[in-house]
Enzyme design. Structure first.
Site, PDB file in Angstrom:
ATOM      1  CE1 TYR A  45      -3.236  -2.776  -0.024  1.00 11.49           C
ATOM      2  CE2 TYR A  45      -3.961  -2.118   2.143  1.00 11.49           C
ATOM      3  CZ  TYR A  45      -4.094  -2.919   1.036  1.00 11.49           C
ATOM      4  OH  TYR A  45      -5.100  -3.858   0.991  1.00 11.49           O
TER       5      TYR A  45
ATOM      6  CE  LYS B 230       0.469 -17.551  -3.106  1.00  6.44           C
ATOM      7  NZ  LYS B 230      -0.429 -18.710  -3.006  1.00  6.44           N
TER       8      LYS B 230
ATOM      9  CG  ASP C 153      -2.926 -19.874  -1.077  1.00  6.43           C
ATOM     10  OD1 ASP C 153      -2.122 -19.800  -0.119  1.00  6.43           O
ATOM     11  OD2 ASP C 153      -2.658 -20.510  -2.115  1.00  6.43           O
TER      12      ASP C 153
ATOM     13  CG  ASP D 250      -7.354  -4.112   3.785  1.00  6.13           C
ATOM     14  OD1 ASP D 250      -8.377  -4.060   4.490  1.00  6.13           O
ATOM     15  OD2 ASP D 250      -7.163  -3.382   2.795  1.00  6.13           O
TER      16      ASP D 250
ATOM     17  CG  ASP E 128     -12.799  -6.186   5.948  1.00 11.83           C
ATOM     18  OD1 ASP E 128     -12.266  -5.636   6.940  1.00 11.83           O
ATOM     19  OD2 ASP E 128     -13.456  -5.565   5.092  1.00 11.83           O
TER      20      ASP E 128
END
Ligand code: NAD
Length: 357
Positions: A140, A191, A223, A247, A251
């Site tokens: 980000y 990852k 994943d 992020d 959620d």
């Protein structure tokens, strides 16, 4: 010594829910909590009054405080403003001004609300996991970033995932230290099979773990972590991960509990100074109607007591009081189900204060 709390109500339901959280703080003051509150403007409310979503005075009050309590920012009224002065800029601005790099998002399911989840009650009942998300680095913020036009006229967009070892160590320490106060397990999510940056993340976490013999470290690809969160979320204690993975996963984890009005969050700096806020937004659709659930904000006060004010006993009391009002069958509209008593924002706050006393 008196600790200072900056209170930033913000927009929409922000002021209504913050009033209820302040009632809780005032009740705790009568029980010996030594704090002083100072109010500041943020978001659309600040833009209306001062022409900016983050006035310098708010930054000063917040920097000077031991902890910050925030309601929420944003609303229809300010949607057409230039992006540089939109309410959300105030929130991003204060996070970076205070260097709040560690975002803590618990996903706790009160057993009384097990039916509110879209998952089967047995999968989520008793859920108590904490996601520690890196908040000021990663893709980000990484440079270079942008969209360019290639020679053939096609556009190409690009962003950069970048972390330094020091940043990984810093967020890792937060996760390990918190795990020590919980069930002693950290799952680092990356990852590493595809991205070199997160391979380095994994190696750094593994090295860091040698300083924490009492904490068990595991690693999981993002994943798989997403799949495990909906398959068997109770396997996790603390999850630590990058800005973007956190992020998305946080959620997902919040919805395991089915109730956006119940979940608090904390964003901490290196000295455990923090900003505490509900995970939901300013809910302009229900603002000013005494419909908002104040419990996420009240539970944010509990996090503040635990992580910034060193008052774990009082934090336990606030959480127990919330559990008591749920046992009493009190529910705001967002968590209401048949047979329960529907209450408004203020009545819910008063009930928590009564349970505290
Ligand atoms: P939202 O979280 O405000 O609302 C989503 C839905 O959940 C709405 O139907 C709302 O009524 C309901 N809801 C939210 N909190 C509730 C509560 N405490 N009690 C009962 N119901 C509740 O998200 P949104 O509608 O996408 O965004 C509204 C505004 O909030 C936007 O301007 C957005 O930018 C802003 N926002 C701010 C923050 C923040 O301040 N941290 C976070 C997210 C969104």
């Amino acid at each position: 010594m008196t600790k200072k709390i900056a209170v930033l109500p913000g927009d929409g339901i922000g002021p209504e829910i913050v009033v209820e959280a302040v009632k809780v703080l005032e009740a705790l003051k009568l029980q010996g909590l030594d704090v002083a509150l100072e109010y500041g403007l943020i978001g659309g409310a600040a833009y209306d009054e001062a022409g900016t979503p983050l006035p310098a005075e708010t930054v000063t009050i917040s920097k000077d405080a031991d902890a910050i309590l925030l309601g929420a920012v944003g609303g229809y009224k300010w949607e057409s403003l230039d992006i540089r002065v939109r309410p959300e800029k105030g929130l991003l601005g204060i996070r970076s001004e205070l260097n709040l790099f560690a975002n803590l998002r618990p996903a706790i399911l009160y057993p009384q609300l097990a039916d509110a989840s879209t998952l089967k009650a047995e999968v989520v009942a008793g859920l108590d996991l904490l996601i520690v998300r890196e908040l000021t680095g990663g893709i980000y913020f990484g440079q270079p970033r942008g969209v360019k036009t290639l020679e053939n006229g096609e556009r190409e967009g690009f962003n950069t995932l970048v972390y330094r070892e020091s940043e990984v160590n810093r967020i890792g320490k937060v996760a390990f230290d918190i795990a020590r106060k919980r069930d002693g397990r950290v799952c680092s999510v990356d990852k590493a099979n595809v991205l070199e940056c997160t391979e380095m993340w994994r190696e750094t976490m593994t090295d860091l773990a040698t300083n924490y013999d009492d904490v068990e470290l595991s690693h999981m690809y993002v994943d798989n972590a997403a799949m495990q969160l909906v398959r068997a979320p109770k396997q996790f204690d603390v999850m630590v991960t990058t800005n973007m993975f956190g992020d998305i996963l946080s959620d997902c984890a919040s919805m395991l509990t089915g109730s956006i009005g119940m979940l608090p969050s904390a964003s901490l700096d290196e000295n455990s100074k923090g900003m505490y806020e509900p995970i939901h937004g300013s809910a302009p659709d229900i603002a000013g109607q005494d419909l908002a659930n104040p419990l996420a904000t009240i539970l944010s006060v509990a996090m503040m007591l635990r992580y910034s004010l060193d008052e774990a006993g009082m934090a336990d009391k606030v959480e127990a009081a919330v559990s008591t009002v749920l046992d009493q069958g009190l529910r705001t509209a967002d968590i209401h189900s048949e047979g329960m008593s529907k209450v408004g924002t203020a009545e819910m706050g008063d009930a928590v204060v009564a349970a505290l006393n």
